[in-house]
Design a protein around this motif. Sequence first.
Motif, PDB file in Angstrom:
ATOM      1  N   VAL A  66       0.570  -6.327   5.609  1.00  0.00           N
ATOM      2  CA  VAL A  66       0.405  -5.078   4.872  1.00  0.00           C
ATOM      3  C   VAL A  66       1.736  -4.330   4.912  1.00  0.00           C
ATOM      4  CG1 VAL A  66      -0.908  -2.947   4.639  1.00  0.00           C
ATOM      5  CG2 VAL A  66      -2.025  -5.006   5.535  1.00  0.00           C
ATOM      6  N   ASP A 113      -5.518   4.687   6.003  1.00  0.00           N
ATOM      7  CA  ASP A 113      -6.913   4.331   5.720  1.00  0.00           C
ATOM      8  C   ASP A 113      -7.072   2.833   5.493  1.00  0.00           C
ATOM      9  OD1 ASP A 113      -7.652   6.970   5.922  1.00  0.00           O
ATOM     10  OD2 ASP A 113      -7.656   7.341   3.757  1.00  0.00           O
ATOM     11  N   ARG A 114      -6.150   2.225   4.759  1.00  0.00           N
ATOM     12  CA  ARG A 114      -6.252   0.788   4.515  1.00  0.00           C
ATOM     13  C   ARG A 114      -6.088  -0.009   5.806  1.00  0.00           C
ATOM     14  NH1 ARG A 114      -5.766  -1.447  -0.516  1.00  0.00           N
ATOM     15  NH2 ARG A 114      -6.491  -3.300   0.577  1.00  0.00           N
ATOM     16  N   ASP A 165      -1.509  -0.808  -4.175  1.00  0.00           N
ATOM     17  CA  ASP A 165      -2.239   0.468  -4.273  1.00  0.00           C
ATOM     18  C   ASP A 165      -1.289   1.562  -4.754  1.00  0.00           C
ATOM     19  OD1 ASP A 165      -4.660   0.277  -1.565  1.00  0.00           O
ATOM     20  OD2 ASP A 165      -4.580  -0.622  -3.542  1.00  0.00           O
ATOM     21  N   VAL A 223       0.844  -1.195   0.000  1.00  0.00           N
ATOM     22  CA  VAL A 223       0.000   0.000   0.000  1.00  0.00           C
ATOM     23  C   VAL A 223       0.883   1.250   0.000  1.00  0.00           C
ATOM     24  CG1 VAL A 223      -1.839   1.260   1.183  1.00  0.00           C
ATOM     25  CG2 VAL A 223      -1.776  -1.246   1.290  1.00  0.00           C
ATOM     26  N   THR A 256      -3.478  -8.400  11.705  1.00  0.00           N
ATOM     27  CA  THR A 256      -2.745  -7.739  10.628  1.00  0.00           C
ATOM     28  C   THR A 256      -1.300  -7.507  11.046  1.00  0.00           C
ATOM     29  OG1 THR A 256      -4.734  -6.602   9.839  1.00  0.00           O
ATOM     30  CG2 THR A 256      -2.610  -5.703   9.147  1.00  0.00           C
ATOM     31  N   GLU A 278       3.983  -0.992   3.798  1.00  0.00           N
ATOM     32  CA  GLU A 278       4.003   0.385   3.302  1.00  0.00           C
ATOM     33  C   GLU A 278       5.080   0.489   2.219  1.00  0.00           C
ATOM     34  OE1 GLU A 278       4.314   5.006   4.902  1.00  0.00           O
ATOM     35  OE2 GLU A 278       5.116   3.381   6.145  1.00  0.00           O
ATOM     36  N   ALA A 280      -9.305   0.048   7.667  1.00  0.00           N
ATOM     37  CA  ALA A 280     -10.281  -0.835   7.025  1.00  0.00           C
ATOM     38  C   ALA A 280     -10.025  -2.293   7.397  1.00  0.00           C
ATOM     39  CB  ALA A 280     -10.228  -0.653   5.509  1.00  0.00           C
ATOM     40  N   PHE A 281      -8.774  -2.698   7.436  1.00  0.00           N
ATOM     41  CA  PHE A 281      -8.453  -4.069   7.842  1.00  0.00           C
ATOM     42  C   PHE A 281      -8.802  -4.298   9.310  1.00  0.00           C
ATOM     43  CE2 PHE A 281      -5.344  -4.073   4.187  1.00  0.00           C
ATOM     44  CZ  PHE A 281      -6.022  -5.025   3.455  1.00  0.00           C
ATOM     45  N   ARG A 284      -2.209   6.192   1.242  1.00  0.00           N
ATOM     46  CA  ARG A 284      -3.425   5.449   1.561  1.00  0.00           C
ATOM     47  C   ARG A 284      -3.218   4.461   2.699  1.00  0.00           C
ATOM     48  NH1 ARG A 284      -6.565   2.735  -3.027  1.00  0.00           N
ATOM     49  NH2 ARG A 284      -8.089   2.821  -1.346  1.00  0.00           N
TER      50      ARG A 284
END
Length: 329
Positions: free
Chosen positions: A303, A245-246, A329, A238, A257, A305, A249-250, A242
């Motif tokens: 996730v 925000d992601r 993303d 990602v 995560t 970055e 959401a997770f 963003r």
Amino acid sequence: MPDTLTLDATRPADLDQAASLLRDGYLVAMPTETVYGLAADASNEQAVRKVFEAKQRPIGHPLIVHVPAPERIRLWVGQLPDTAIRLMEAFWPGPLTLLLPKQHGVSDFITGGNPGVAVRMPAHPATLATMERLGRDLVAPSANPYGRISPTSADHVLAGLAGKIAAVLDGGDCSVGIESTIIDLTGDTPVIARPGQISQNDIEQCLGLTLAPGKSASQAVPGSVKRHYQPVTPTIGVATERFADRLQAFARAGGRTGVIWWQTAPGDSASEAIRLGADPKDYARMLYTAMHAMDRAKVDRIVIELPPEQSQWLAVLDRLARACTEEND
């Protein structure tokens, strides 16, 4: 096969044992400055075949030949242009692989049936010392199951290949942390076939020329498949803008995560978090280690970055594009 031995790269007797195993046709994982390689005697086709079996690597994917001294490249290549000599003088031993027309008789198991052979001289003293004891050159793709994260420590090797190889020579953590740059010298103009720590700018300054943009390698090279270097855990890359925000959401979706970040602290959105350096070399050195740690943490997703899309990050971005199982993303 019996349990995989762990040998100490600082002990001469263990280097002798590693060389003896290789001489007898066994596989030994060896440390390099980039990642750990799964080594086999390059002159022993049966041993080279075992590399494909242990890694579950598809036949036809080329391997890199590792040599202990620059002059040994002439055993493998049919033509050695001035550009190759200049690059060897500047960057060997080190994380630069040269793709050159192969010498007659080089095994198709090494080249994948292609006309070129990839050769490099690694910088790790234990691997160089083992090759000197062996008196032969090695093939040494990354010492991990095919398609998974490359190992940067002996523990990573054992997590993926214990019981499938004879030994791992423990030389500590790798100092570079991602695979070597591959430069294709088979054509009229050099082409970077796989980015790495040795950058396009480094090569252009060495050779005094500008590499042609957008040109592709003349043949398949190691690590060039679309999905590679992947954790077992689903992994999402990602962009920084963003990222927060992601993560939220997770968090709302539930599950654990694991977050690998370099600029945007994840806060409570992360079940596990590892921060990487903001310098491209520091980020690269720790990237695979962080991925391995997240796999061990048994999170539901990883996730990452992503670093900025700038030239100094090209090698890291290449690895992340192949590692992520969802669209970046």
